[in-house]
Design a protein around this motif. Sequence first.
Motif, mmCIF file in Angstrom:
data_model
loop_
_atom_site.group_PDB
_atom_site.id
_atom_site.type_symbol
_atom_site.label_atom_id
_atom_site.label_comp_id
_atom_site.label_asym_id
_atom_site.label_seq_id
_atom_site.Cartn_x
_atom_site.Cartn_y
_atom_site.Cartn_z
ATOM 1 N N PHE B 130 0.839 -1.212 0.000
ATOM 2 C CA PHE B 130 0.000 0.000 0.000
ATOM 3 C C PHE B 130 0.872 1.260 0.000
ATOM 4 C CE2 PHE B 130 -3.766 -2.558 1.085
ATOM 5 C CZ PHE B 130 -4.691 -1.932 0.271
ATOM 6 N N SER B 131 1.959 1.224 0.782
ATOM 7 C CA SER B 131 2.862 2.373 0.858
ATOM 8 C C SER B 131 3.520 2.643 -0.495
ATOM 9 C CB SER B 131 3.913 2.096 1.930
ATOM 10 O OG SER B 131 4.948 3.009 1.846
ATOM 11 N N GLY B 134 0.967 3.883 -3.057
ATOM 12 C CA GLY B 134 0.641 5.294 -2.821
ATOM 13 C C GLY B 134 1.722 6.208 -3.355
ATOM 14 N N ALA B 135 2.995 5.849 -3.087
ATOM 15 C CA ALA B 135 4.132 6.664 -3.533
ATOM 16 C C ALA B 135 4.183 6.759 -5.056
ATOM 17 C CB ALA B 135 5.430 6.071 -2.999
ATOM 18 N N ALA B 138 1.184 8.722 -6.573
ATOM 19 C CA ALA B 138 1.316 10.168 -6.345
ATOM 20 C C ALA B 138 2.245 10.804 -7.377
ATOM 21 C CB ALA B 138 1.842 10.425 -4.926
#
Lengths: 194, 194
Positions: B130-131, B134-135, B138
């Motif tokens: 998930f991290s 997300g990165a 973005a």
Amino acid sequence: MESKSNYNGGFEGVETEARVANKRGAGTCESLLRILALALALSAAVLLGVDKQNKIVPLRIVDTLPPISVPASAKWHYLSAFMYFVVAHAIACSYAAISLILSIGNRGGKSSGLSLFVVIADLVMAGLLFSSNGAAVAIGLMGYQGNSHVRWKKVCDVFGRFCDQAAAAFVVSLLSAIAFLLLVAIAVRRLHKK
Amino acid sequence: MESKSNYNGGFEGVETEARVANKRGAGTCESLLRILALALALSAAVLLGVDKQNKIVPLRIVDTLPPISVPASAKWHYLSAFMYFVVAHAIACSYAAISLILSIGNRGGKSSGLSLFVVIADLVMAGLLFSSNGAAVAIGLMGYQGNSHVRWKKVCDVFGRFCDQAAAAFVVSLLSAIAFLLLVAIAVRRLHKK
């Protein structure tokens, strides 16, 4: 025979009491961790949500003329990743408050379905926080370092205070996401021990 | 009395068989979901890892002169968020393969500690995916839209094919992260039912 039965009953009583005390201790530990997760998510959202910096920046419009000074400001809602971060942390914070009340009301695991719902919701919140943290850190890092390949210049040399506060928000956010992850891990361990 | 005891024994036997069949069914479902998570994580890593586009871009060095054409290329390792994405998915993919072997070897929950380890590791992998998702999303979104406040221009109008393939990788990655989340949710539900 009777005395043996009595002895067994006493032993079982002690065991049950110990189990209840253990459950209560685990419940208190879980509630404290939930309060910590709530406080961290709230702090992260507030830290980035109130982050703002105004500066006078020299801007060169024509190469042959000297640069002119223009006012510029850095705000969290200028970047969609930062908006996602604040909204996600506000959701996690609200959920942590609701789940804290639910957990205290459901102490001792009276409603089995509710306990399961809280663990699954904790899991979803952890995913949401990790995702928003990743997004905001990626944009923050780009603002700090810049990238020559895509010609994105760093902005943290101008808005240093804004970037420092944002970095603090990212660290607090990571701790909050880890707290939610720990809540799930503790629940898994508790269910595993059953 | 004896017949009752025999009847009970038979019933218990049927119940135990049903439980074993249920456990096996759940184990197969979990293994299939793990294979899916592995395939999705691998696909996401490969999709972004092989993503590359070369183009001739017009570049204006002096305003009074016509632009000159320079070769430019877009590669995943030019952006640290994309590097994090590929590395995180490679780790998740390797872990999924190892945990699949461990889960098959531990079918029926022979080693209780190993089952617990796999659930906690699934949880950590979901957080990591998930991290990184997300990165990368973005940065990808910034490349697609740009941002006037920080003066970062969009690059997807030049490197359209690169961006489309990256977007596909992000969707597959999100599905992979959800698959890991589901693995934990299924394990929690299984432990809850015990």
